[in-house]
Scaffold this motif. Structure first.
Motif, PDB file in Angstrom:
ATOM      1  N   SER A   1       0.833  -1.198   0.000  1.00  7.42           N
ATOM      2  CA  SER A   1       0.000   0.000   0.000  1.00  7.42           C
ATOM      3  C   SER A   1       0.871   1.253   0.000  1.00  7.42           C
ATOM      4  N   ILE A   2       0.430   2.275  -0.729  1.00  5.61           N
ATOM      5  CA  ILE A   2       1.220   3.494  -0.843  1.00  5.61           C
ATOM      6  C   ILE A   2       1.375   4.189   0.495  1.00  5.61           C
ATOM      7  N   ALA A   3       0.417   3.993   1.406  1.00  4.95           N
ATOM      8  CA  ALA A   3       0.506   4.637   2.721  1.00  4.95           C
ATOM      9  C   ALA A   3       1.537   3.962   3.607  1.00  4.95           C
ATOM     10  N   GLU A   4       1.862   2.705   3.366  1.00  4.83           N
ATOM     11  CA  GLU A   4       2.816   1.979   4.188  1.00  4.83           C
ATOM     12  C   GLU A   4       4.230   2.010   3.634  1.00  4.83           C
ATOM     13  N   CYS A   5       4.428   2.622   2.487  1.00  2.00           N
ATOM     14  CA  CYS A   5       5.750   2.633   1.856  1.00  2.00           C
ATOM     15  C   CYS A   5       6.637   3.706   2.476  1.00  2.00           C
ATOM     16  N   THR A   6       7.914   3.412   2.511  1.00  2.00           N
ATOM     17  CA  THR A   6       8.910   4.387   2.938  1.00  2.00           C
ATOM     18  C   THR A   6       9.514   5.063   1.714  1.00  2.00           C
ATOM     19  N   CYS A   7      10.509   5.904   1.946  1.00  2.00           N
ATOM     20  CA  CYS A   7      11.125   6.616   0.823  1.00  2.00           C
ATOM     21  C   CYS A   7      11.915   5.681  -0.079  1.00  2.00           C
TER      22      CYS A   7
END
Length: 414
Positions: free
Chosen positions: A172-178
Motif C-alpha cells: 500500500s502506498i501509505a505503508e511505503c517508505t522513501c
C-alpha cells in the motif's frame, strides 16, 4: 425550395435558412441540445435539412426521421468541402456555404446507421481502447521490474501463473517508505489492471451474446481465419450490404484503394488512401496475416499477388485484406456461407495461380526453368585509339582564370 443548413458544434450551432429562388438567407444561433433542436424544427418550415457528418448528426438525424423531415448528412472529406484559402471562416459562413452547395447538388450524402448499429460501433471502439490501456499498464509494470533488476515471467505467463510473484512485491502506498515507493506505485497499477480486465471481460461477454443472435456475423465467421472480433466489426461497419454498388465502392469506403494522380500523359498510383475507418483496416490486415495459416484460398491468393518477390509481401497482405472484406460483403449480400471448393476453383482459374499450382505439383526435372532473354542494344564500333588530328584547346580555361574583386599580385622586389 427552402433549405436549412446546420453548422454543428459541441456546445453551440448556427442554422442558416436559404431560399433557392430569391437567394435570400437568414441565420439563427442555437445550443446543441435536444430541446433547442426541437424548438428550431417546430418554429420553422423548410424542405431540406443539411448538416455535416459529426458526433451530434446521429441523434439529430433520428429526430428528423421521426418528424418525417428530409435530411441530408454530407461528408466533409470531399473536394468540394476544402476551403483552405478562404480569407474568413466563421460559423455563419460555413452554414451559408453548406446551404449553397446543397442547392447546387454537389454534396455527397453519408449513410447514417441505426441507433443500435451506432452503439455497436461505439462498444467495439471502446473495447479497442480498453485493450490499449491494459497493454500500456502491463508494459509499465514490466519496465518497473526491469529498472530494478527483478526478473518476471515473459509473455502471458507473467499475468497468469507469474501473477503470484508480481503480487509479492506490492504494498500500500501509505505503508511505503522513501526507499520502496515503487511498491506503492505497483499496487496502484495492479489495482487499475484488475479493474480494466474485469471491464474487458464484461464487454466481451456482451459482444458474444450479440454475435450469437446476429446471423450475418455467423455467416462471416464461416470464412477460415476470420474470428468473431473481425466478423462483428465488418458487420457493424458495412451495416447494409446493399448500400454499396460494387466491390470497388466498398474498397474505397474502407480506404484500401490507391491514390491516383492523372494529368495529361501522367497517370500515377500511390499508396492507399486511408480515408475509411482506421480500426477496420487494422483488424482486416491482422486477419489477412492470420488467415494464411488456416485458409488455403488466402495462401494461394497471397502467393499469386507477391509472385515470390520479398519486396511485395506487405502489398500482398494489404491486397488480401481488401479481398477478405469484399468476400465478406458478398456473403452478407447473398446470405451464403463460405464455400471452400468454389473459392479454390476461382483461384485456380486465375492464370497466375495456375502457374503456381503447376510448379508445386510437377517435379523440377520435368519442367526446367526457362531463362529470360534480355534484348540488348548493339554496341557502337570503337573509335581510333590514337588520333592524328591536333589537339584543340577548349574554350573553357583557355584564358588565365582570375578571381573577381582581387588584385593581381606582382612579384616582390628584391
Amino acid at each position: 425550395m427552402m433549405i436549412c443548413s446546420l453548422d454543428l458544434g459541441k456546445f453551440k450551432s448556427v442554422a442558416c435558412f436559404y431560399d433557392c429562388k430569391t437567394r435570400k438567407f437568414s441565420f439563427e444561433a442555437i445550443l446543441t441540445r435536444r430541446s433547442h433542436i426541437d424548438k428550431l424544427l417546430d418554429d420553422n418550415e423548410f424542405d431540406l435539412l443539411v448538416m455535416e457528418a459529426c458526433g451530434p448528426s446521429g441523434w439529430i438525424s433520428d429526430v428528423c426521421q421521426q418528424r418525417e423531415i428530409k435530411t441530408l448528412v454530407c461528408s466533409t472529406n470531399d473536394e468540394a468541402w476544402m476551403w483552405n484559402k478562404t480569407k474568413r471562416k466563421t460559423d455563419r459562413d460555413d452554414a451559408l456555404k453548406l446551404a449553397k452547395m446543397a442547392a447546387m447538388g454537389v454534396l455527397t450524402p453519408v449513410h447514417v446507421p441505426k441507433p443500435e448499429i451506432r452503439e455497436q460501433r461505439a462498444i467495439i471502439k471502446y473495447r479497442k481502447n480498453l485493450d490499449g490501456r491494459i497493454t500500456r499498464i502491463k508494459n509499465g509494470i514490466r519496465s518497473t521490474f526491469a529498472n530494478r533488476g527483478i526478473e518476471i515471467d515473459t509473455g502471458a505467463r507473467a499475468w497468469n501463473t507469474g501473477r503470484v510473484h508480481i503480487d509479492s512485491f506490492r504494498k500500500s502506498i501509505a505503508e511505503c517508505t522513501c526507499d520502496d515507493l515503487w511498491k506503492g506505485q505497483l499496487d496502484l497499477e495492479l489495482t487499475q489492471l484488475d479493474a480494466l480486465t474485469a471491464e474487458m471481460q464484461a464487454v466481451e461477454d456482451r459482444l458474444e451474446l450479440f454475435a450469437a443472435d446476429n446471423p450475418l456475423i455467423q455467416i462471416v465467421m464461416t470464412i477460415p481465419g476470420v474470428g468473431r472480433k473481425t466478423a462483428e466489426l465488418l458487420v457493424a461497419i458495412i451495416d447494409d450490404p446493399h448500400r454499396f454498388k460494387s466491390a470497388r465502392h466498398l474498397s474505397s469506403y474502407l480506404g484500401l484503394t490507391p491514390k491516383q494522380y492523372q494529368s495529361g500523359e501522367t497517370d500515377r498510383n500511390g499508396k492507399i488512401s486511408k480515408r475509411g475507418p482506421k480500426l477496420a483496416r487494422t483488424m482486416l490486415l491482422e486477419c489477412a496475416w492470420a488467415s494464411l495459416r488456416y485458409n488455403a484460398w488466402s495462401k494461394k491468393t497471397f502467393e499469386r499477388i507477391h509472385g515470390g518477390s520479398k519486396t511485395r509481401r506487405k502489398k500482398a497482405g494489404i491486397a488480401l485484406a481488401r479481398k477478405i472484406a469484399v468476400v465478406a460483403w458478398a456473403m452478407m449480400r447473398d446470405q451464403q456461407a463460405w464455400d471452400q471448393s468454389k473459392a479454390l476453383q476461382e483461384a485456380v482459374t486465375d492464370p497466375g495461380t495456375q502457374e503456381l499450382m503447376e510448379e508445386a505439383t510437377e517435379p523440377h526435372e520435368a519442367k526446367p526453368k526457362k531463362k529470360a532473354k534480355l534484348l540488348r542494344a548493339k554496341p557502337h564500333p570503337p573509335g581510333p585509339v590514337i588520333s592524328d588530328e591536333p589537339k584543340q584547346r577548349s574554350g573553357r580555361g583557355s584564358k588565365p582564370t582570375r578571381r573577381r574583386g582581387s588584385k593581381r599580385r606582382s612579384p616582390l622586389k628584391t
